[in-house]
Design a protein around this motif. Sequence first.
Motif, PDB file in Angstrom:
ATOM      1  N   GLY A   1      40.958  30.280  44.415  1.00 35.27           N
ATOM      2  CA  GLY A   1      41.484  29.154  43.649  1.00 35.27           C
ATOM      3  C   GLY A   1      42.070  29.475  42.301  1.00 35.27           C
ATOM      4  N   ILE A   2      41.677  30.610  41.694  1.00 31.13           N
ATOM      5  CA  ILE A   2      42.208  30.942  40.370  1.00 31.13           C
ATOM      6  C   ILE A   2      43.595  31.571  40.437  1.00 31.13           C
ATOM      7  CG2 ILE A   2      39.893  31.264  39.395  1.00 31.13           C
ATOM      8  CD1 ILE A   2      40.431  34.317  39.568  1.00 31.13           C
ATOM      9  N   ALA A   3      44.099  31.798  41.635  1.00 37.16           N
ATOM     10  CA  ALA A   3      45.401  32.457  41.787  1.00 37.16           C
ATOM     11  C   ALA A   3      46.514  31.603  41.194  1.00 37.16           C
ATOM     12  CB  ALA A   3      45.685  32.711  43.268  1.00 37.16           C
ATOM     13  N   PRO A   4      47.560  32.244  40.623  1.00 36.91           N
ATOM     14  CA  PRO A   4      48.719  31.488  40.130  1.00 36.91           C
ATOM     15  C   PRO A   4      49.366  30.675  41.258  1.00 36.91           C
ATOM     16  CG  PRO A   4      48.789  33.763  39.388  1.00 36.91           C
ATOM     17  CD  PRO A   4      47.691  33.685  40.400  1.00 36.91           C
ATOM     18  N   GLU A   5      50.113  29.661  40.874  1.00 35.45           N
ATOM     19  CA  GLU A   5      50.710  28.747  41.851  1.00 35.45           C
ATOM     20  C   GLU A   5      51.571  29.482  42.869  1.00 35.45           C
ATOM     21  OE1 GLU A   5      51.345  25.325  43.857  1.00 35.45           O
ATOM     22  OE2 GLU A   5      49.943  25.664  42.203  1.00 35.45           O
ATOM     23  N   GLU A   6      52.336  30.484  42.420  1.00 34.68           N
ATOM     24  CA  GLU A   6      53.196  31.227  43.345  1.00 34.68           C
ATOM     25  C   GLU A   6      52.384  31.907  44.438  1.00 34.68           C
ATOM     26  OE1 GLU A   6      56.418  34.945  43.337  1.00 34.68           O
ATOM     27  OE2 GLU A   6      55.661  34.138  41.442  1.00 34.68           O
ATOM     28  N   ILE A   7      51.215  32.427  44.097  1.00 33.37           N
ATOM     29  CA  ILE A   7      50.356  33.081  45.082  1.00 33.37           C
ATOM     30  C   ILE A   7      49.773  32.034  46.021  1.00 33.37           C
ATOM     31  CG2 ILE A   7      48.452  34.694  45.417  1.00 33.37           C
ATOM     32  CD1 ILE A   7      50.732  35.769  43.657  1.00 33.37           C
ATOM     33  N   ARG A   8      49.361  30.907  45.471  1.00 33.82           N
ATOM     34  CA  ARG A   8      48.787  29.834  46.288  1.00 33.82           C
ATOM     35  C   ARG A   8      49.800  29.326  47.311  1.00 33.82           C
ATOM     36  NH1 ARG A   8      44.411  27.017  43.504  1.00 33.82           N
ATOM     37  NH2 ARG A   8      45.205  25.049  44.302  1.00 33.82           N
ATOM     38  N   GLU A   9      51.050  29.192  46.881  1.00 33.72           N
ATOM     39  CA  GLU A   9      52.091  28.671  47.776  1.00 33.72           C
ATOM     40  C   GLU A   9      52.356  29.601  48.952  1.00 33.72           C
ATOM     41  OE1 GLU A   9      55.456  28.064  45.293  1.00 33.72           O
ATOM     42  OE2 GLU A   9      54.709  26.168  44.443  1.00 33.72           O
ATOM     43  N   LYS A  10      52.158  30.898  48.751  1.00 27.76           N
ATOM     44  CA  LYS A  10      52.459  31.868  49.806  1.00 27.76           C
ATOM     45  C   LYS A  10      51.232  32.237  50.634  1.00 27.76           C
ATOM     46  CE  LYS A  10      56.502  33.740  47.456  1.00 27.76           C
ATOM     47  NZ  LYS A  10      57.205  34.934  46.938  1.00 27.76           N
ATOM     48  N   SER A  11      50.116  31.592  50.361  1.00 28.08           N
ATOM     49  CA  SER A  11      48.880  31.861  51.100  1.00 28.08           C
ATOM     50  C   SER A  11      48.667  30.797  52.169  1.00 28.08           C
ATOM     51  CB  SER A  11      47.680  31.872  50.149  1.00 28.08           C
ATOM     52  OG  SER A  11      47.829  32.881  49.158  1.00 28.08           O
ATOM     53  N   ALA A  12      48.094  31.213  53.286  1.00 30.64           N
ATOM     54  CA  ALA A  12      47.844  30.272  54.381  1.00 30.64           C
ATOM     55  C   ALA A  12      46.731  29.296  54.034  1.00 30.64           C
ATOM     56  CB  ALA A  12      47.486  31.045  55.649  1.00 30.64           C
ATOM     57  N   HIS A  13      45.826  29.709  53.157  1.00 30.49           N
ATOM     58  CA  HIS A  13      44.723  28.831  52.754  1.00 30.49           C
ATOM     59  C   HIS A  13      44.196  29.298  51.401  1.00 30.49           C
ATOM     60  CE1 HIS A  13      41.722  25.756  53.836  1.00 30.49           C
ATOM     61  NE2 HIS A  13      40.888  26.488  53.117  1.00 30.49           N
ATOM     62  N   VAL A  14      43.667  28.369  50.622  1.00 29.13           N
ATOM     63  CA  VAL A  14      43.054  28.686  49.326  1.00 29.13           C
ATOM     64  C   VAL A  14      41.547  28.476  49.459  1.00 29.13           C
ATOM     65  CG1 VAL A  14      42.928  28.141  46.870  1.00 29.13           C
ATOM     66  CG2 VAL A  14      45.126  27.970  48.085  1.00 29.13           C
ATOM     67  N   TYR A  15      40.779  29.529  49.191  1.00 29.19           N
ATOM     68  CA  TYR A  15      39.324  29.457  49.296  1.00 29.19           C
ATOM     69  C   TYR A  15      38.676  29.520  47.921  1.00 29.19           C
ATOM     70  CZ  TYR A  15      39.640  30.205  54.344  1.00 29.19           C
ATOM     71  OH  TYR A  15      39.903  30.072  55.679  1.00 29.19           O
ATOM     72  N   PHE A  16      37.477  28.990  47.850  1.00 29.67           N
ATOM     73  CA  PHE A  16      36.704  29.055  46.604  1.00 29.67           C
ATOM     74  C   PHE A  16      36.203  30.476  46.362  1.00 29.67           C
ATOM     75  CE2 PHE A  16      32.490  28.964  44.563  1.00 29.67           C
ATOM     76  CZ  PHE A  16      32.856  28.442  43.327  1.00 29.67           C
ATOM     77  N   SER A  17      35.872  31.185  47.463  1.00 24.97           N
ATOM     78  CA  SER A  17      35.280  32.517  47.336  1.00 24.97           C
ATOM     79  C   SER A  17      35.503  33.308  48.614  1.00 24.97           C
ATOM     80  CB  SER A  17      33.774  32.404  47.075  1.00 24.97           C
ATOM     81  OG  SER A  17      33.133  31.828  48.208  1.00 24.97           O
ATOM     82  N   VAL A  18      35.177  34.595  48.556  1.00 26.31           N
ATOM     83  CA  VAL A  18      35.231  35.442  49.751  1.00 26.31           C
ATOM     84  C   VAL A  18      34.218  34.948  50.778  1.00 26.31           C
ATOM     85  CG1 VAL A  18      34.787  37.774  50.633  1.00 26.31           C
ATOM     86  CG2 VAL A  18      36.140  37.459  48.553  1.00 26.31           C
ATOM     87  N   ALA A  19      33.061  34.512  50.318  1.00 25.16           N
ATOM     88  CA  ALA A  19      32.041  33.996  51.235  1.00 25.16           C
ATOM     89  C   ALA A  19      32.562  32.801  52.025  1.00 25.16           C
ATOM     90  CB  ALA A  19      30.787  33.614  50.458  1.00 25.16           C
ATOM     91  N   GLU A  20      33.248  31.889  51.359  1.00 21.34           N
ATOM     92  CA  GLU A  20      33.793  30.728  52.047  1.00 21.34           C
ATOM     93  C   GLU A  20      34.839  31.167  53.085  1.00 21.34           C
ATOM     94  OE1 GLU A  20      35.781  26.366  51.066  1.00 21.34           O
ATOM     95  OE2 GLU A  20      36.079  28.026  49.660  1.00 21.34           O
ATOM     96  N   CYS A  21      35.651  32.152  52.729  1.00 25.46           N
ATOM     97  CA  CYS A  21      36.637  32.689  53.649  1.00 25.46           C
ATOM     98  C   CYS A  21      35.964  33.293  54.871  1.00 25.46           C
ATOM     99  CB  CYS A  21      37.494  33.732  52.929  1.00 25.46           C
ATOM    100  SG  CYS A  21      38.681  34.580  53.988  1.00 25.46           S
ATOM    101  N   ILE A  22      34.948  34.108  54.659  1.00 25.21           N
ATOM    102  CA  ILE A  22      34.242  34.751  55.777  1.00 25.21           C
ATOM    103  C   ILE A  22      33.580  33.717  56.671  1.00 25.21           C
ATOM    104  CG2 ILE A  22      32.240  36.197  56.333  1.00 25.21           C
ATOM    105  CD1 ILE A  22      33.062  38.019  54.012  1.00 25.21           C
TER     106      ILE A  22
END
Length: 254
Positions: free
Chosen positions: A228-249
């Motif tokens: 979630g702390i990623a800049p907007e440009e990174i967020r826009e190019k990501s398939a999903h925004v996670y709170f943490s690596v644990a949430e992603c896993i």
Amino acid sequence: MKLLASDYDGTLRYEAKVVGEDLEAVKRWQNAGNLFVVVTGRSMESFLDELKANDFHCDFIILNNGGVIYDGSGKCLQVSYFDYGKALELIEYIRTLPCASYVINDGFYRHRVVIDPSQEDHKYADMPQEKDEQALLEGGKIAQIVVSLNDDELAQRIVRYINEQFNGYIEAYANRNCVDIVPAGVSKAEGLSYVLQYVGVSEDKVYTIGDSYNDLPMIEEYQGFCVGIAPEEIREKSAHVYFSVAECIDDLMK
């Protein structure tokens, strides 16, 4: 078997140490027969301290933003170095910049050279200054250079200048409080590609997660996420925004 490649600073480690929830999630991921890879701008010297402090295991470690690769047992698989003459030209340019310091990575160790001691060095304040800069440069092997500074706009200008003036030899990426500079062709995506070929994992089984501009190559190349702390440009190019690596896993293991 799946593979998750995670950036380190700002992604897996966003506090003084990697939080327990993320460490447990990484273990669950590996215990299920999957691979966990850290892809970082750090040197091996620096990252070994992190492994010891946080007590976790990586199946592979991709360092120097893709330029240095180790397996989980500590065996070095690949190191990419700058064209030496171009690296010296680059350092001459860096010395003219209003920056706190720059750090040279020789493929394993880091060496800090202070440019402006009056500036607060947010990136490398705890590192001692290299006592013999000339002897360091005469070593002939330079794998990465990181410029420490406190101005995001200046960082973007430096990146544009380096990528234009050293096109074909050197690439630069803006990051938090610094500019990461690597040999041309080096990226987190390329480092990860080497690992995939080494272990024989297909691209459709690969996931990545990061938080900054140097993570974009692997986020765009593979199934990429960000925190979630990623800049907007990174967020826009990501398939999903996670709170943490644990949430992603947890999501990937459903």
